[in-house]
Design a protein around this motif. Sequence first.
Motif, PDB file in Angstrom:
ATOM      1  N   THR A   9       0.845  -1.184   0.000  1.00 33.31           N
ATOM      2  CA  THR A   9       0.000   0.000   0.000  1.00 33.31           C
ATOM      3  C   THR A   9       0.883   1.238   0.000  1.00 33.31           C
ATOM      4  OG1 THR A   9      -0.062   0.102   2.411  1.00 33.31           O
ATOM      5  CG2 THR A   9      -1.786  -1.178   1.325  1.00 33.31           C
ATOM      6  N   GLN A  28      -0.663   4.997   0.749  1.00 30.12           N
ATOM      7  CA  GLN A  28      -1.094   5.980   1.735  1.00 30.12           C
ATOM      8  C   GLN A  28      -1.100   5.444   3.157  1.00 30.12           C
ATOM      9  OE1 GLN A  28      -2.916   5.076  -0.929  1.00 30.12           O
ATOM     10  NE2 GLN A  28      -5.012   4.494  -0.351  1.00 30.12           N
ATOM     11  N   SER A  29      -1.582   4.207   3.381  1.00 29.58           N
ATOM     12  CA  SER A  29      -1.633   3.705   4.749  1.00 29.58           C
ATOM     13  C   SER A  29      -0.244   3.364   5.279  1.00 29.58           C
ATOM     14  CB  SER A  29      -2.558   2.485   4.847  1.00 29.58           C
ATOM     15  OG  SER A  29      -2.087   1.432   4.037  1.00 29.58           O
ATOM     16  N   PHE A  69       0.843   5.207   8.672  1.00 24.22           N
ATOM     17  CA  PHE A  69       1.228   4.467   9.867  1.00 24.22           C
ATOM     18  C   PHE A  69       2.679   4.760  10.250  1.00 24.22           C
ATOM     19  CE2 PHE A  69      -2.295   1.325   8.907  1.00 24.22           C
ATOM     20  CZ  PHE A  69      -3.026   1.651  10.037  1.00 24.22           C
ATOM     21  N   ASP A 106      -3.648  11.989   8.919  1.00 23.70           N
ATOM     22  CA  ASP A 106      -3.224  10.589   8.818  1.00 23.70           C
ATOM     23  C   ASP A 106      -4.365   9.647   9.197  1.00 23.70           C
ATOM     24  OD1 ASP A 106      -0.669  11.137   7.989  1.00 23.70           O
ATOM     25  OD2 ASP A 106       0.197  11.095   9.988  1.00 23.70           O
ATOM     26  N   GLN A 107      -4.896   9.850  10.396  1.00 23.12           N
ATOM     27  CA  GLN A 107      -5.900   8.934  10.913  1.00 23.12           C
ATOM     28  C   GLN A 107      -7.215   9.051  10.146  1.00 23.12           C
ATOM     29  OE1 GLN A 107      -6.215   9.413  15.157  1.00 23.12           O
ATOM     30  NE2 GLN A 107      -4.038   9.087  15.487  1.00 23.12           N
ATOM     31  N   ILE A 117      -7.000   7.109   6.885  1.00 24.30           N
ATOM     32  CA  ILE A 117      -7.100   5.671   7.079  1.00 24.30           C
ATOM     33  C   ILE A 117      -8.549   5.257   7.300  1.00 24.30           C
ATOM     34  CG2 ILE A 117      -6.489   3.766   8.625  1.00 24.30           C
ATOM     35  CD1 ILE A 117      -3.808   5.175   9.075  1.00 24.30           C
ATOM     36  N   LYS A 156       2.474  -4.808   4.168  1.00 27.30           N
ATOM     37  CA  LYS A 156       1.106  -4.581   3.719  1.00 27.30           C
ATOM     38  C   LYS A 156       0.953  -4.815   2.211  1.00 27.30           C
ATOM     39  CE  LYS A 156       0.340  -0.513   5.698  1.00 27.30           C
ATOM     40  NZ  LYS A 156       1.600  -0.476   6.450  1.00 27.30           N
ATOM     41  N   LEU A 204      -4.678  -3.307   8.492  1.00 30.73           N
ATOM     42  CA  LEU A 204      -4.947  -1.986   9.047  1.00 30.73           C
ATOM     43  C   LEU A 204      -5.161  -2.057  10.547  1.00 30.73           C
ATOM     44  CD1 LEU A 204      -7.349  -0.460   6.354  1.00 30.73           C
ATOM     45  CD2 LEU A 204      -4.914  -0.003   6.664  1.00 30.73           C
TER      46      LEU A 204
END
Length: 334
Positions: A112, A114-115, A119, A202-203, A206, A272, A308
């Motif tokens: 992945t 973006q995640s 993270f 960020d959060q 997600i 991931k 995730l």
Amino acid sequence: MSLQRFRPDNFTLTLLATVILASLLPCRGEAARVFDWITDAAIALLFFLHGAKLPRAAIVQGIAHWRLHLTVLASTFVLFPLFGLALQPIGHALLTPELYLGVLFVCALPSTVQSSIAFTSIAGGNVSAAVVSASMSNLIGIVLTPLLVGALLASHGEIGTSWRGVLDIVLQLLLPFVLGHLARRWIGGFVDRHKPLLGFTDQGTILLVVYTAFSAAVVEGLWRNTPVSALLCTLAVCALLLALVMTTIRWSARQLGFRRKDEIAIVFCGSKKSMASGIPMARILFAGQLGGLGALVLPLMIFHQLQLMVCAVVARRYAAQGDHPIAQDSREAD
């Protein structure tokens, strides 16, 4: 006191609530298109802010960090397939042939973007290296993933690739990052003074990705067409695969002498798999070859959600070590 250590944090609980919400009230039709647009905008904002946050020296250092990038690529395209093949006895015993092929397909996918970066940022890792490494994984995966799928699934048909993925990465991820970095001279001070804004982005990103991705799976009949027993067995195999990979990556990063902030980037970028890239690839690679496309992509959907959840916990535990040298290294890089 010991029980408190294992209590899920607020962000993890929010992730679980998001999955439940997507299961009960999935977005569909026009609402799904609106959510997709909002998610794309949030991702672009995330990379814009990361570009504004990072000084030029940090970006150059991230690009030059070739040992880290090779370690991530080796995990994504070598370690994962090896573990996938090693799990064949378990897969054949617990899963249908289509579900096990789906697990192998997961092992061939790129990381992945973006995640992984989000993270890494939450955990206080090397964000600049994560940007380069995750993006590089996706670019290489456009060519390498079909080759790995052909080898792992013993497919001898013609498999085409598309440059659409490259264009999407450039427009949605790299371009906002570059624009944000170019704007650093004007907004860098504001971003540095309001770091909670970056954490919220960020959060929030997600959560949007989880909701839109899981909604799509539910609308396609995830719970309606799959027996509970098959879901549980697939979940168990995916959890075992993720545990093996994350444990091996973390151990390898330490054995290779990486600093803690680099270890964080390696763990999150190398462990991931991308559902955003995987679903379109599955439609191309398996079109007209195998009837159970839903069963083939089910392990990917489960692994995507599982990674995730697990990475949210791992990132929080890394971030909780505020007095550890990793935190100081991260602040210096900023």
